[in-house]
Design a protein around this motif. Structure first.
Motif, short mmCIF file in Angstrom:
data_model
loop_
_atom_site.label_atom_id
_atom_site.label_comp_id
_atom_site.label_asym_id
_atom_site.label_seq_id
_atom_site.Cartn_x
_atom_site.Cartn_y
_atom_site.Cartn_z
N ALA A 36 1.67 4.69 -9.23
CA ALA A 36 2.25 3.42 -8.84
C ALA A 36 3.48 3.60 -7.96
N GLU A 37 4.24 4.68 -8.21
CA GLU A 37 5.43 4.92 -7.39
C GLU A 37 5.06 5.19 -5.94
N LEU A 38 3.98 5.96 -5.72
CA LEU A 38 3.53 6.24 -4.36
C LEU A 38 3.04 4.96 -3.68
N THR A 39 2.32 4.11 -4.41
CA THR A 39 1.84 2.84 -3.85
C THR A 39 3.00 1.96 -3.42
#
Length: 350
Positions: free
Chosen positions: A135-138
């Motif tokens: 989710a952090e990369l998204t």
């Protein structure tokens, strides 16, 4: 980020491995703190490997006679500075002079240290690292797209269509510096008031070859001829032409030539300037100044003074009517070899 969003207060840590993004964040923080006064007043910058604690502490206590009553002190490449003065930094987090802000630009900033916890509590911590997954990369990718769209419009004066951003990120590594350089280049290729669209990106962005071209240029400037020649071989095997590669090399090398000229003119005028200042005046992007300083020292003054002549000769030879593909390649190879460590002029012994 607007003035007042993050008022100067205590210590700010900017961490991560993206030098371009860290520099942009630093500029935004300085502008937010000092407003219009940030142009030349109220900011002092130190290099982390050489900075002494007493000098940084004195700078935090100083006030400019002009401009803002606020003071911002920046320590670049601050990892060794943090390691050496960790205890003193822990103390100053709570005792920073009123109206002063200390910005530490670091690569590593473990959140479980006493210093990091203190900064997170009373100062500001900003990460400029790219998450690897989840989710952090998204979330990071969405913010990156928004930021690139903003940069295109407000810095380069061109609309960047959302679909074009998607294609850019598919073609290139998610490094803000490389992406911004490509947007600047694409902006020059657009017709008046036309946006950067998917078709333009697909036509002019070469995917991994863009990155490899910059890697080749860096290797050449570092004096690593073997590496640079290998990169050149891969690029030309993939279809790149010497006619297209030389202008990109020349763009960087001309800046080194300009820096050498600036440095020498300042010496002659008895107004000596630092090598870093000469590079900045020569057009080297701020986020590349550290690496460029090392590269210009490797190139050396005698060769840097000949760069304009070498580049002109290379350009004329490539445009010659007898310039075959192999001959054009040799022009670039000659330039790379001239910049190699092995070809450096022998230094006279004192």
């Amino acid at each position: 980020m607007k003035p007042g969003d993050f008022p100067a207060a205590g210590v700010c840590a900017i961490s991560g491995d993206d030098p371009f993004l860290k520099h942009e964040v630093r500029n935004a923080l300085v502008k937010s703190t000092l407003g219009d006064a940030s142009e030349g007043f109220g900011v002092e910058v130190f290099e982390g490997r050489q900075a002494e604690w007493r000098d940084v502490q004195d700078a935090l206590r100083e006030r400019s006679l002009f401009g803002s009553s606020q003071q911002v002190v920046v320590v670049e490449d601050a990892d060794p500075f943090v390691k050496q003065y960790r205890e003193k930094l822990e103390e100053i987090v709570e005792t920073t002079p009123v109206g002063s802000s200390l910005i530490l630009e670091v690569t590593s900033w473990p959140g479980n240290t006493r210093l990091a916890k203190a900064v997170a509590k009373s100062g500001l911590t900003i990460s400029c690292a790219t998450p690897e997954k989840g989710a952090e990369l998204t979330a990071h990718t969405k913010l990156l797209k928004d930021w690139l769209t903003h940069q295109a419009l407000h810095v380069y004066g061109v609309k960047l269509e959302r679909g074009a951003v998607d294609v850019l990120l598919e073609q290139l590594p998610s490094e803000s510096g490389i992406l911004c350089q490509e947007i600047a280049r694409l902006a020059l290729l657009t017709d008046d008031k036309a946006p950067i669209d998917i078709a333009l990106v697909k036509e002019h962005v070469g995917g991994w070859r863009v990155r490899k071209t910059w890697d080749m240029i860096d290797a050449a400037a570092d004096g690593r001829a073997d590496d640079a020649l290998n990169q050149l071989d891969r690029l030309m095997a993939a279809g790149d032409e010497a006619f297209a590669l030389l202008p990109q090399m020349a763009s960087t090398l001309r800046r080194f030539a300009a820096a050498a000229r600036n440095y020498e003119q300042a010496e002659q005028a008895r107004r000596p300037m630092s090598l870093r200042a000469a590079l900045e005046a020569g057009g080297i992007p701020p986020f590349k100044l550290g690496a460029a300083e090392v590269q210009l020292k490797q190139i050396g003054r005698p060769r840097a003074k000949q760069l304009y002549r070498w580049l002109l000769a290379a350009d004329l030879e490539l445009k010659g009517h007898n310039s075959t593909k192999d001959r054009a390649r040799r022009v670039l190879e000659t330039l790379i070899v001239r910049l190699s460590k092995q070809a450096a002029p022998a230094r006279s012994k004192a």
